[in-house]
Design an enzyme around this catalytic site. Structure first.
Site, mmCIF file in Angstrom:
data_model
loop_
_atom_site.group_PDB
_atom_site.id
_atom_site.type_symbol
_atom_site.label_atom_id
_atom_site.label_comp_id
_atom_site.label_asym_id
_atom_site.label_seq_id
_atom_site.Cartn_x
_atom_site.Cartn_y
_atom_site.Cartn_z
ATOM 1 C CB THR A 8 -0.925 0.025 1.239
ATOM 2 O OG1 THR A 8 -1.834 1.126 1.133
ATOM 3 C CG2 THR A 8 -0.132 0.190 2.530
ATOM 4 C CG ASN A 10 -4.312 4.937 2.630
ATOM 5 O OD1 ASN A 10 -4.065 5.400 3.739
ATOM 6 N ND2 ASN A 10 -5.498 5.047 2.048
ATOM 7 C CG ASP A 69 -8.953 -2.495 -4.418
ATOM 8 O OD1 ASP A 69 -8.253 -1.453 -4.458
ATOM 9 O OD2 ASP A 69 -9.967 -2.647 -5.138
ATOM 10 C CG PHE A 151 -8.461 6.883 5.840
ATOM 11 C CD1 PHE A 151 -8.387 5.909 6.822
ATOM 12 C CD2 PHE A 151 -8.455 6.467 4.510
ATOM 13 C CE1 PHE A 151 -8.302 4.563 6.505
ATOM 14 C CE2 PHE A 151 -8.370 5.129 4.166
ATOM 15 C CZ PHE A 151 -8.302 4.171 5.177
ATOM 16 N N GLY A 152 -10.608 9.027 4.221
ATOM 17 C CA GLY A 152 -11.407 8.747 3.032
ATOM 18 C C GLY A 152 -12.880 9.120 3.222
ATOM 19 C CE1 TYR A 153 -15.845 8.618 -1.571
ATOM 20 C CE2 TYR A 153 -14.150 6.938 -1.313
ATOM 21 C CZ TYR A 153 -14.827 7.834 -2.093
ATOM 22 O OH TYR A 153 -14.491 7.964 -3.427
ATOM 23 C CG ASP A 154 -13.659 6.227 7.666
ATOM 24 O OD1 ASP A 154 -14.212 5.336 6.993
ATOM 25 O OD2 ASP A 154 -12.571 6.067 8.253
ATOM 26 N NE ARG A 180 -8.048 -1.196 5.516
ATOM 27 C CZ ARG A 180 -8.726 -0.079 5.214
ATOM 28 N NH1 ARG A 180 -9.155 0.732 6.170
ATOM 29 N NH2 ARG A 180 -8.970 0.225 3.957
HETATM 30 P P1 ITT Z 1 -3.528 1.743 -1.782
HETATM 31 O O1 ITT Z 1 -4.160 1.310 -3.071
HETATM 32 O O2 ITT Z 1 -2.129 2.239 -1.939
HETATM 33 O O3 ITT Z 1 -3.646 0.698 -0.708
HETATM 34 P P2 ITT Z 1 -5.717 3.660 -1.736
HETATM 35 O O4 ITT Z 1 -6.070 4.767 -0.781
HETATM 36 O O5 ITT Z 1 -5.637 3.994 -3.198
HETATM 37 O O6 ITT Z 1 -4.340 3.016 -1.221
HETATM 38 P P3 ITT Z 1 -7.959 1.890 -2.163
HETATM 39 O O7 ITT Z 1 -7.825 1.857 -3.644
HETATM 40 O O8 ITT Z 1 -8.222 0.589 -1.475
HETATM 41 O O9 ITT Z 1 -6.657 2.459 -1.476
HETATM 42 O O10 ITT Z 1 -9.047 2.913 -1.659
HETATM 43 C C1 ITT Z 1 -10.072 3.419 -2.444
HETATM 44 C C2 ITT Z 1 -10.624 4.667 -1.880
HETATM 45 O O11 ITT Z 1 -11.429 4.358 -0.728
HETATM 46 C C3 ITT Z 1 -9.618 5.728 -1.440
HETATM 47 O O12 ITT Z 1 -10.123 6.973 -1.851
HETATM 48 C C4 ITT Z 1 -9.602 5.664 0.048
HETATM 49 O O13 ITT Z 1 -9.422 6.946 0.630
HETATM 50 C C5 ITT Z 1 -11.000 5.127 0.369
HETATM 51 N N1 ITT Z 1 -10.906 4.252 1.540
HETATM 52 C C6 ITT Z 1 -10.157 3.142 1.676
HETATM 53 N N2 ITT Z 1 -10.306 2.612 2.904
HETATM 54 C C7 ITT Z 1 -11.189 3.406 3.553
HETATM 55 C C8 ITT Z 1 -11.742 3.407 4.847
HETATM 56 O O14 ITT Z 1 -11.406 2.493 5.751
HETATM 57 N N3 ITT Z 1 -12.633 4.365 5.171
HETATM 58 C C9 ITT Z 1 -12.994 5.298 4.274
HETATM 59 N N4 ITT Z 1 -12.486 5.390 3.042
HETATM 60 C C10 ITT Z 1 -11.602 4.451 2.674
#
Ligand code: ITT
Length: 195
Positions: A8, A10, A69, A151-154, A180
């Site tokens: 990863t 991330n 993923d 993070f992300g969509y949380d 996860r």
């Molecule tokens: P890697 O591929 O390097 O692992 P990434 O952030 O690109 O990192 P993903 O393709 O798995 O990972 O993630 C897809 C999207 O979903 C990305 O925009 C993340 O911010 C979001 N995401 C992943 N895990 C999340 C979580 O636990 N809660 C909220 N959003 C999440």
């Protein structure tokens, strides 16, 4: 101590995964793949993309590696953003803004059903898959962002059966119930028996 390469780039994922391994007292050290790490995620499914990440990292480091993923699938949007969750918009804030905009016409929580899914694959440098699992964590797209954690969509993911959004949970709390966490629980069980 045994080591596993995590495929990863991330940092938030690394923190969550190491936190879960420590919490479960799993005696394996998680080592992030050397950066930069940007494999071409051109799979058609979450499982395929987690394999692509894991195999790319395993070859690069010549060690067993796992990939994660993850994506957010919204029922009213026919499963979008889905496997395109990372590329849905440029940064976290605009992804949330874009999704909330797309959801504007859906006025009740029932119309805003969604789930997070997390696929994990463990691969050897020769490409052999050792473990694969995909989890599902149900909830709704909230009407506005809430919470400072995660993070992300949380911030816009309202947990089914709870009045909280994922970003309102501490790291430990998220690691008890999230997509996860569900996948990691199976992964750690497998590792304890087989690795
Ligand atoms: P890697 O591929 O390097 O692992 P990434 O952030 O690109 O990192 P993903 O393709 O798995 O990972 O993630 C897809 C999207 O979903 C990305 O925009 C993340 O911010 C979001 N995401 C992943 N895990 C999340 C979580 O636990 N809660 C909220 N959003 C999440």
């Amino acid at each position: 101590m045994k080591e596993l390469i995590f495929a990863t780039s991330n940092n938030n994922k690394i923190i969550e995964v190491q936190g879960k391994f420590d919490y479960e007292k799993c005696n394996i050290k998680i080592l992030p793949v050397s950066q930069p790490f940007n494999p071409d995620e051109n799979g058609k499914t979450f499982l395929e993309n987690s394999y692509i990440k894991a195999f790319t990292a395993a070859k690069k480091m010549n060690k067993v590696a796992f990939g994660d993923d993850t994506g957010l699938c919204v029922k009213a949007l026919n499963g979008r953003p889905g496997i395109y969750s990372a590329r849905y918009a440029l940064d976290g804030e605009s992804k949330i803004e874009k999704l909330l905009n797309e959801m504007k016409e859906f006025k009740t929580l029932e119309e805003r059903e969604a789930y997070f899914t997390c696929a994990i694959t463990l691969v050897k440098p020769d490409g052999e898959t050792l473990f694969q699992y995909q989890s599902k964590f149900e909830g709704y797209i909230d009407f506005e962002p809430k919470g400072e954690h995660g993070f992300g969509y949380d911030p816009i993911f309202k947990i089914k059966g709870s009045d909280k959004n994922l970003a309102e949970l501490s790291l430990t709390e998220k690691n008890e119930i999230s997509h996860r966490a569900l996948a990691l629980t199976e992964f750690i069980r497998w590792l304890n028996n087989n690795f």
